[in-house]
Scaffold this motif. Structure first.
Motif, PDB file in Angstrom:
ATOM      1  N   GLU A   1      55.844  98.243 -10.157  1.00 46.70           N
ATOM      2  CA  GLU A   1      56.693  99.268 -10.181  1.00 46.70           C
ATOM      3  C   GLU A   1      56.973  99.927  -8.799  1.00 46.70           C
ATOM      4  OE1 GLU A   1      54.428 101.911 -12.710  1.00 46.70           O
ATOM      5  OE2 GLU A   1      54.203 100.590 -14.464  1.00 46.70           O
ATOM      6  N   LEU A   2      56.392  99.323  -7.819  1.00 45.62           N
ATOM      7  CA  LEU A   2      56.779  99.986  -6.557  1.00 45.62           C
ATOM      8  C   LEU A   2      58.521 100.055  -6.108  1.00 45.62           C
ATOM      9  CD1 LEU A   2      54.074  99.307  -4.106  1.00 45.62           C
ATOM     10  CD2 LEU A   2      54.912 101.380  -4.813  1.00 45.62           C
ATOM     11  N   ARG A   3      59.219 100.827  -5.868  1.00 46.37           N
ATOM     12  CA  ARG A   3      60.815 100.722  -5.681  1.00 46.37           C
ATOM     13  C   ARG A   3      61.030 100.124  -4.416  1.00 46.37           C
ATOM     14  NH1 ARG A   3      63.121 102.424  -9.913  1.00 46.37           N
ATOM     15  NH2 ARG A   3      62.016 103.751 -11.461  1.00 46.37           N
ATOM     16  N   ILE A   4      60.569  99.038  -4.119  1.00 47.65           N
ATOM     17  CA  ILE A   4      60.793  98.185  -2.643  1.00 47.65           C
ATOM     18  C   ILE A   4      61.856  97.390  -2.507  1.00 47.65           C
ATOM     19  CG2 ILE A   4      58.402  99.006  -2.125  1.00 47.65           C
ATOM     20  CD1 ILE A   4      57.676  96.138  -2.489  1.00 47.65           C
ATOM     21  N   LEU A   5      62.515  97.115  -3.656  1.00 46.23           N
ATOM     22  CA  LEU A   5      63.735  95.870  -3.679  1.00 46.23           C
ATOM     23  C   LEU A   5      65.124  96.947  -3.529  1.00 46.23           C
ATOM     24  CD1 LEU A   5      62.775  93.762  -6.899  1.00 46.23           C
ATOM     25  CD2 LEU A   5      62.413  93.488  -4.416  1.00 46.23           C
ATOM     26  N   ASP A   6      66.066  96.128  -2.880  1.00 46.89           N
ATOM     27  CA  ASP A   6      67.259  96.829  -2.676  1.00 46.89           C
ATOM     28  C   ASP A   6      67.729  97.930  -3.752  1.00 46.89           C
ATOM     29  OD1 ASP A   6      69.308  96.969  -0.883  1.00 46.89           O
ATOM     30  OD2 ASP A   6      70.555  95.692  -2.475  1.00 46.89           O
ATOM     31  N   GLY A   7      68.238  98.969  -2.977  1.00 45.12           N
ATOM     32  CA  GLY A   7      68.636 100.090  -4.057  1.00 45.12           C
ATOM     33  C   GLY A   7      67.421 100.825  -4.736  1.00 45.12           C
ATOM     34  N   GLU A   8      66.312 100.598  -4.269  1.00 46.30           N
ATOM     35  CA  GLU A   8      65.194 101.347  -4.643  1.00 46.30           C
ATOM     36  C   GLU A   8      64.867 100.972  -5.975  1.00 46.30           C
ATOM     37  OE1 GLU A   8      64.924 105.547  -4.060  1.00 46.30           O
ATOM     38  OE2 GLU A   8      65.704 105.570  -1.859  1.00 46.30           O
ATOM     39  N   GLN A   9      65.067  99.884  -6.229  1.00 47.90           N
ATOM     40  CA  GLN A   9      64.552  98.962  -7.471  1.00 47.90           C
ATOM     41  C   GLN A   9      63.278  98.380  -7.339  1.00 47.90           C
ATOM     42  OE1 GLN A   9      66.733  98.990 -10.362  1.00 47.90           O
ATOM     43  NE2 GLN A   9      67.601 100.371  -9.167  1.00 47.90           N
ATOM     44  N   SER A  10      62.635  98.334  -8.619  1.00 52.18           N
ATOM     45  CA  SER A  10      61.204  97.579  -8.559  1.00 52.18           C
ATOM     46  C   SER A  10      61.482  96.392  -9.125  1.00 52.18           C
ATOM     47  CB  SER A  10      60.448  98.448  -9.506  1.00 52.18           C
ATOM     48  OG  SER A  10      60.659  98.417 -10.861  1.00 52.18           O
ATOM     49  N   VAL A  11      60.314  95.452  -9.046  1.00 52.76           N
ATOM     50  CA  VAL A  11      60.368  94.207  -9.902  1.00 52.76           C
ATOM     51  C   VAL A  11      60.738  94.528 -11.304  1.00 52.76           C
ATOM     52  CG1 VAL A  11      58.759  92.446 -10.469  1.00 52.76           C
ATOM     53  CG2 VAL A  11      58.915  93.278  -7.921  1.00 52.76           C
ATOM     54  N   SER A  12      59.780  95.465 -12.068  1.00 53.02           N
ATOM     55  CA  SER A  12      60.190  95.626 -13.147  1.00 53.02           C
ATOM     56  C   SER A  12      61.523  96.017 -13.703  1.00 53.02           C
ATOM     57  CB  SER A  12      59.372  96.540 -14.002  1.00 53.02           C
ATOM     58  OG  SER A  12      58.202  96.067 -14.062  1.00 53.02           O
ATOM     59  N   ASP A  13      62.207  96.706 -12.704  1.00 52.06           N
ATOM     60  CA  ASP A  13      63.817  97.195 -12.966  1.00 52.06           C
ATOM     61  C   ASP A  13      64.588  96.148 -13.166  1.00 52.06           C
ATOM     62  OD1 ASP A  13      62.953  99.940 -12.869  1.00 52.06           O
ATOM     63  OD2 ASP A  13      63.443 100.098 -10.938  1.00 52.06           O
ATOM     64  N   VAL A  14      64.402  95.089 -12.173  1.00 55.58           N
ATOM     65  CA  VAL A  14      65.435  93.728 -11.985  1.00 55.58           C
ATOM     66  C   VAL A  14      64.984  92.514 -12.702  1.00 55.58           C
ATOM     67  CG1 VAL A  14      66.751  95.105 -10.234  1.00 55.58           C
ATOM     68  CG2 VAL A  14      65.072  93.631  -9.573  1.00 55.58           C
ATOM     69  N   ASN A  15      63.875  92.505 -12.967  1.00 59.24           N
ATOM     70  CA  ASN A  15      63.183  91.246 -13.504  1.00 59.24           C
ATOM     71  C   ASN A  15      63.234  90.477 -12.210  1.00 59.24           C
ATOM     72  OD1 ASN A  15      61.976  89.838 -15.417  1.00 59.24           O
ATOM     73  ND2 ASN A  15      64.086  88.628 -16.182  1.00 59.24           N
ATOM     74  N   ALA A  16      62.657  90.755 -11.169  1.00 53.62           N
ATOM     75  CA  ALA A  16      62.579  89.922 -10.146  1.00 53.62           C
ATOM     76  C   ALA A  16      61.526  89.241  -9.992  1.00 53.62           C
ATOM     77  CB  ALA A  16      62.426  90.773  -8.497  1.00 53.62           C
ATOM     78  N   PRO A  17      61.099  88.102  -9.379  1.00 57.23           N
ATOM     79  CA  PRO A  17      60.010  87.320  -9.404  1.00 57.23           C
ATOM     80  C   PRO A  17      59.006  87.550  -8.396  1.00 57.23           C
ATOM     81  CG  PRO A  17      61.758  85.801  -8.357  1.00 57.23           C
ATOM     82  CD  PRO A  17      62.323  87.267  -8.886  1.00 57.23           C
ATOM     83  N   VAL A  18      57.807  87.257  -8.446  1.00 63.18           N
ATOM     84  CA  VAL A  18      56.725  87.558  -7.449  1.00 63.18           C
ATOM     85  C   VAL A  18      56.312  85.986  -7.032  1.00 63.18           C
ATOM     86  CG1 VAL A  18      54.444  88.371  -7.285  1.00 63.18           C
ATOM     87  CG2 VAL A  18      56.296  89.699  -8.448  1.00 63.18           C
ATOM     88  N   LEU A  19      55.858  85.950  -5.863  1.00 61.12           N
ATOM     89  CA  LEU A  19      54.960  84.762  -5.391  1.00 61.12           C
ATOM     90  C   LEU A  19      53.765  85.144  -5.115  1.00 61.12           C
ATOM     91  CD1 LEU A  19      54.338  82.020  -4.518  1.00 61.12           C
ATOM     92  CD2 LEU A  19      55.434  82.408  -2.419  1.00 61.12           C
ATOM     93  N   LEU A  20      52.467  85.235  -5.711  1.00 57.37           N
ATOM     94  CA  LEU A  20      51.308  85.660  -5.450  1.00 57.37           C
ATOM     95  C   LEU A  20      50.428  84.566  -4.682  1.00 57.37           C
ATOM     96  CD1 LEU A  20      49.409  88.101  -6.299  1.00 57.37           C
ATOM     97  CD2 LEU A  20      48.857  86.781  -8.382  1.00 57.37           C
TER      98      LEU A  20
END
Length: 144
Positions: free
Chosen positions: A55-74
């Motif tokens: 949920e942190l809004r750290i992607l481009d345009g102050e979007q979150s991983v959840s907002d734009v369905n972005a992947p995560v490498l853990l």
């Protein structure tokens, strides 16, 4: 629990020259999450970490991983708990032992997947090579 979250357009982790996890997300961006489990972490700290990564809004345009369905490498990273205040050799005593940390890392991965997030992972306890194309660069430290 500590994490370094970096916005990336791609990232991968390899073990013995074999890629074990990778994300490629030039359009949305994604997150490389280096996570260190601490010996003194509360039992539910993993849940807070899942929420922060998602949920942190750290992607481009102050979007979150959840907002734009972005992947995560853990990637598990016990060295985040290294203490360097004295001497020249870091102390790792604040890091959780492997038998405690590994299930917590798996809970984080599963918690993210339950939110519908694509999660790739490193290999716990292995000597890994991590590569990334950082965007921004944009990196934040998270402590739970």
């Amino acid at each position: 629990m500590k994490a370094v979250l970096t916005r990336v357009s791609s990232a991968s982790v390899s073990v013995d020259d074999e890629i074990v996890g990778a994300i490629d997300c030039p359009d949305t961006g994604g997150i490389l999450a280096l996570v260190g489990v601490g010996a003194a972490d509360s039992d539910d700290a993993w849940e807070t970490m899942v929420r922060k990564v998602a949920e942190l809004r750290i992607l481009d345009g102050e979007q979150s991983v959840s907002d734009v369905n972005a992947p995560v490498l853990l990637v598990s990273q016990f060295t985040l708990h290294g203490r360097t205040a004295k001497g020249r050799r870091p102390s790792w005593s604040d890091a959780a032992p492997g038998e405690v940390a590994e299930p917590v890392i798996e809970k984080i991965a599963q918690g993210l997947r339950e939110r519908g997030i694509t999660v790739e992972q490193g290999r716990f306890g292995a000597m890994m090579k991590v590569t990334s194309v950082n965007e921004g660069p944009f990196t934040v430290l998270v402590e739970c």
